[in-house]
Write an enzyme that holds these catalytic residues in place. Structure first.
Site, mmCIF file in Angstrom:
data_model
loop_
_atom_site.group_PDB
_atom_site.id
_atom_site.type_symbol
_atom_site.label_atom_id
_atom_site.label_comp_id
_atom_site.label_asym_id
_atom_site.label_seq_id
_atom_site.Cartn_x
_atom_site.Cartn_y
_atom_site.Cartn_z
ATOM 1 N N SER A 153 10.273 -2.524 0.689
ATOM 2 C CA SER A 153 10.881 -1.315 0.158
ATOM 3 C C SER A 153 10.870 -0.196 1.226
ATOM 4 O O SER A 153 11.405 -0.391 2.311
ATOM 5 C CB SER A 153 10.159 -0.889 -1.122
ATOM 6 O OG SER A 153 10.852 0.132 -1.782
ATOM 7 N N ASP A 250 19.285 -4.964 -7.116
ATOM 8 C CA ASP A 250 18.492 -3.949 -6.416
ATOM 9 C C ASP A 250 19.409 -2.809 -5.983
ATOM 10 O O ASP A 250 20.516 -3.044 -5.483
ATOM 11 C CB ASP A 250 17.818 -4.591 -5.195
ATOM 12 C CG ASP A 250 16.686 -3.767 -4.625
ATOM 13 O OD1 ASP A 250 16.878 -2.561 -4.391
ATOM 14 O OD2 ASP A 250 15.604 -4.333 -4.387
ATOM 15 N N HIS A 280 14.718 -4.493 -7.967
ATOM 16 C CA HIS A 280 13.774 -4.001 -6.968
ATOM 17 C C HIS A 280 12.336 -4.242 -7.434
ATOM 18 O O HIS A 280 11.955 -3.881 -8.551
ATOM 19 C CB HIS A 280 13.992 -2.509 -6.731
ATOM 20 C CG HIS A 280 13.315 -1.981 -5.508
ATOM 21 N ND1 HIS A 280 13.734 -2.287 -4.244
ATOM 22 C CD2 HIS A 280 12.238 -1.161 -5.356
ATOM 23 C CE1 HIS A 280 12.963 -1.682 -3.361
ATOM 24 N NE2 HIS A 280 12.039 -1.003 -4.008
#
Length: 309
Positions: A153, A250, A280
């Site tokens: 991330s 995502d 995500h």
């Protein structure tokens, strides 16, 4: 009436019940709770070690296979958290698995967080720490010529940015980039064409808050600090080979695909793994799902090749 197709991967269908909440200025304190650390396992030794960063020593987590002899290849791993939260402890479980499965040293890095410390604080910490870790290679038991860089991330975005900065600064370079659904482009917050109905854990409001906390300015503007936004860099030639993994649900899906395509166009080997119907952070939530095991296995295999194991 025709039934609507299921948006989520079959292993992740329970995600439809996950509340659609995110990190904002008003909820930041709630999300900054300390994760539970896993201090040891039968096969991997875990220790917290102070490493010199830009302005102070930062606590790093070191995961080393027990009984391993000689210098080992290593992965410097950068945690996620939208640039505003997180710590190395949150990735204990996956870092232990990587160290155990591949027989490598994993070093979980820490860095100063926004909005208290906007750019370039985080990257300054990571660049200084990279040099510090390499200088202490014998102490850490690592081979300084076989060190990869990775993150998830926001940590994946910082890893990509750090690879760019290290290339320009010279010195020992990472041999590989392991980028797990990386946060790469602040301009995504300006998009209105993304179907966000099935986005989970990192919606547009959180993305805007994270980027603007880090940049200290509105996201998507004409000027950003050097190295702050990896996708803004025009020349990607000469960067280390990369692996990028991301789900089709995502928020970062499109920016990750675009970065992979640009790396390839620049002559940089880049493997891209798309997980249909994954959102995500799906692997951190559905830890026992088969799709999570497959995703982690693909990342581990890419790292194995990148470190020449």
């Amino acid at each position: 009436m025709r039934k609507r197709p299921e948006p989520f991967h079959p292993d992740l269908r329970a995600a439809r019940w996950i509340p659609r909440v995110g990190v904002t200025r008003s909820t930041l304190r709630l999300f900054r709770g300390a994760p539970r650390a896993k201090s040891s396992t039968p096969t991997v030794e875990v220790a917290t070690v102070p490493v010199r960063a830009a302005t102070e020593e930062r606590p790093f987590r070191v995961y080393r296979p027990r009984g391993a002899a000689g210098p080992l290849p290593a992965l410097v791993w950068i945690h996620g958290g939208g640039l505003v939260l997180g710590s190395p402890q949150q990735d204990d479980a996956t870092n232990i698995l990587l160290a155990e499965a591949l027989g490598i040293v994993v070093i979980g890095a820490s860095y100063r967080l926004a909005p208290e410390h906007p750019a370039p604080a985080a990257l300054d910490d990571l660049a200084a720490s990279w040099r510090s870790v390499l200088a202490r290679a014998e102490e850490f038991g690592i081979d300084p010529d076989r060190v990869a860089l990775g993150g998830g991330s926001a940590g994946g975005g910082l890893a990509a940015a750090l690879a760019q900065r290290l290339k320009d600064e010279g010195g020992t370079q990472p041999v590989f980039q392991l980028l797990v659904y990386p946060m790469l482009d602040d301009r995504t917050v300006l998009r209105t064409d993304i179907d966000t109905r099935h986005v989970r854990f990192w919606p547009q409001a959180s993305n805007r808050f994270g980027w603007e906390s880090y940049l200290g300015a509105p996201a998507g503007g004409d000027r950003v600090p050097p190295y702050a936004v990896p996708s803004r860099r025009e020349d990607l030639t000469g960067l280390p080979p990369a692996w990028i993994g991301v789900g089709t649900l995502d928020l970062f899906h499109d920016e990750d695909l675009a970065y992979a395509e640009r790396l390839r166009a620049a002559g940089v080997a880049c493997e891209l793994v798309e997980v249909p119907g994954a959102f995500h952070g799906f692997d951190a939530t559905f830890t026992r799902a088969a799709v999570t095991a497959e995703f982690h296995a693909a990342a581990a295999e890419a790292l194995r090749r990148g470190l020449r194991l």
